[in-house]
Design a protein around this motif. Structure first.
Motif, short mmCIF file in Angstrom:
data_model
loop_
_atom_site.label_atom_id
_atom_site.label_comp_id
_atom_site.label_asym_id
_atom_site.label_seq_id
_atom_site.Cartn_x
_atom_site.Cartn_y
_atom_site.Cartn_z
N VAL A 69 0.74 -1.18 -0.02
CA VAL A 69 0.18 0.08 -0.09
C VAL A 69 1.03 1.22 -0.06
N LEU A 70 1.93 1.35 0.88
CA LEU A 70 2.82 2.29 0.79
C LEU A 70 3.45 2.73 -0.67
N LEU A 71 3.85 1.75 -1.36
CA LEU A 71 4.39 2.08 -2.77
C LEU A 71 3.26 2.91 -3.59
N GLN A 72 2.12 2.12 -3.40
CA GLN A 72 1.01 2.85 -4.12
C GLN A 72 0.61 4.08 -3.98
N GLU A 73 0.85 4.53 -2.50
CA GLU A 73 0.51 5.93 -2.25
C GLU A 73 1.78 6.73 -2.78
N MET A 74 3.00 6.27 -2.67
CA MET A 74 3.94 6.96 -2.95
C MET A 74 3.97 7.34 -4.54
N GLN A 75 3.36 6.36 -5.32
CA GLN A 75 3.36 6.65 -6.55
C GLN A 75 2.04 7.53 -6.90
N LYS A 76 1.16 7.57 -6.25
CA LYS A 76 -0.05 8.53 -6.27
C LYS A 76 0.73 9.80 -6.17
N LYS A 77 1.51 10.09 -5.14
CA LYS A 77 1.86 11.21 -4.70
C LYS A 77 3.03 11.88 -5.95
N LEU A 78 3.92 10.74 -6.34
CA LEU A 78 4.66 11.26 -7.41
C LEU A 78 4.03 11.81 -8.56
N GLU A 79 2.93 10.96 -9.08
CA GLU A 79 2.01 11.32 -9.99
C GLU A 79 1.49 12.93 -9.64
N GLN A 80 1.14 13.01 -8.78
CA GLN A 80 0.43 14.28 -8.18
C GLN A 80 1.36 15.37 -8.27
N LEU A 81 2.52 15.07 -7.94
CA LEU A 81 3.72 16.04 -8.00
C LEU A 81 3.95 16.40 -9.40
N GLU A 82 4.09 15.32 -10.43
CA GLU A 82 4.43 15.56 -11.71
C GLU A 82 3.42 16.37 -12.46
N SER A 83 2.17 16.26 -12.05
CA SER A 83 0.96 16.82 -12.53
C SER A 83 1.08 18.50 -12.04
N ASP A 84 1.34 18.57 -10.84
CA ASP A 84 1.52 20.00 -10.50
C ASP A 84 2.84 20.78 -10.93
N TYR A 85 3.92 19.90 -11.49
CA TYR A 85 4.97 20.55 -11.95
C TYR A 85 4.54 20.97 -13.26
N LYS A 86 3.94 20.02 -14.05
CA LYS A 86 3.49 20.25 -15.53
C LYS A 86 2.65 21.50 -15.48
N ASN A 87 1.83 21.63 -14.49
CA ASN A 87 0.76 22.81 -14.37
C ASN A 87 1.70 24.08 -14.31
N ALA A 88 2.34 24.11 -13.21
CA ALA A 88 3.25 25.26 -12.98
C ALA A 88 3.97 25.36 -14.08
N ASP A 89 4.58 24.62 -14.84
CA ASP A 89 5.69 24.86 -15.96
C ASP A 89 4.56 25.59 -16.98
N ASP A 90 3.39 25.10 -17.24
CA ASP A 90 2.57 25.60 -18.32
C ASP A 90 2.21 27.13 -18.11
N HIS A 91 1.88 27.15 -16.65
CA HIS A 91 1.45 28.54 -15.93
C HIS A 91 2.96 29.63 -16.31
N LEU A 92 3.86 29.04 -15.94
CA LEU A 92 5.29 29.88 -16.24
C LEU A 92 5.42 30.37 -17.71
N GLU A 93 5.11 29.18 -18.52
CA GLU A 93 5.20 29.69 -19.90
C GLU A 93 4.27 30.69 -20.42
#
Length: 108
Positions: A69-93
């Motif tokens: 379960v912990l690995l899956q939780e970490m994967q979800k957090k990583l996916e969320q961080l990647e999504s947040d990073y992409k959104n921030a990058d798009d906003h910055l552009e």
């Protein structure tokens, strides 16, 4: 004396407590955080962490997945961080483009 919310008090054998604190100090870890993580591990394994000489893995999901379960939780957090990073990058552009357009107008 009033204790703060979440406070923990226990009667450890003095020698055990001293050795535990010393090891935590040597590893630059807060002993209360180590105790908290041990409590989490105890809960994640339904207490099995104390019933076996080897360290058990956290509970598996009931859907038959072999991933803890912990690995899956970490994967979800990583996916969320990647999504947040992409959104921030798009906003910055978009901001850079807007500032560039405004600068061109000011230069004219």
């Amino acid at each position: 004396m009033t204790t703060r919310e979440g406070a923990f008090s226990a009667n450890f054998t003095p020698d055990i407590l001293d050795r535990f604190r010393e090891l935590c100090k040597k590893q630059s870890k807060s002993y209360s955080k180590v105790l908290e993580r041990l409590a989490e591990l105890y809960l994640e394994t339904d207490g099995a962490v104390l019933g076996s000489p080897s360290v058990p893995t956290p509970k598996k999901q009931s859907n038959g997945s072999n991933e803890p379960v912990l690995l899956q939780e970490m994967q979800k957090k990583l996916e969320q961080l990647e999504s947040d990073y992409k959104n921030a990058d798009d906003h910055l552009e978009a901001l850079i483009e807007c500032i560039t357009d405004r600068l061109e107008v000011l230069e004219k």
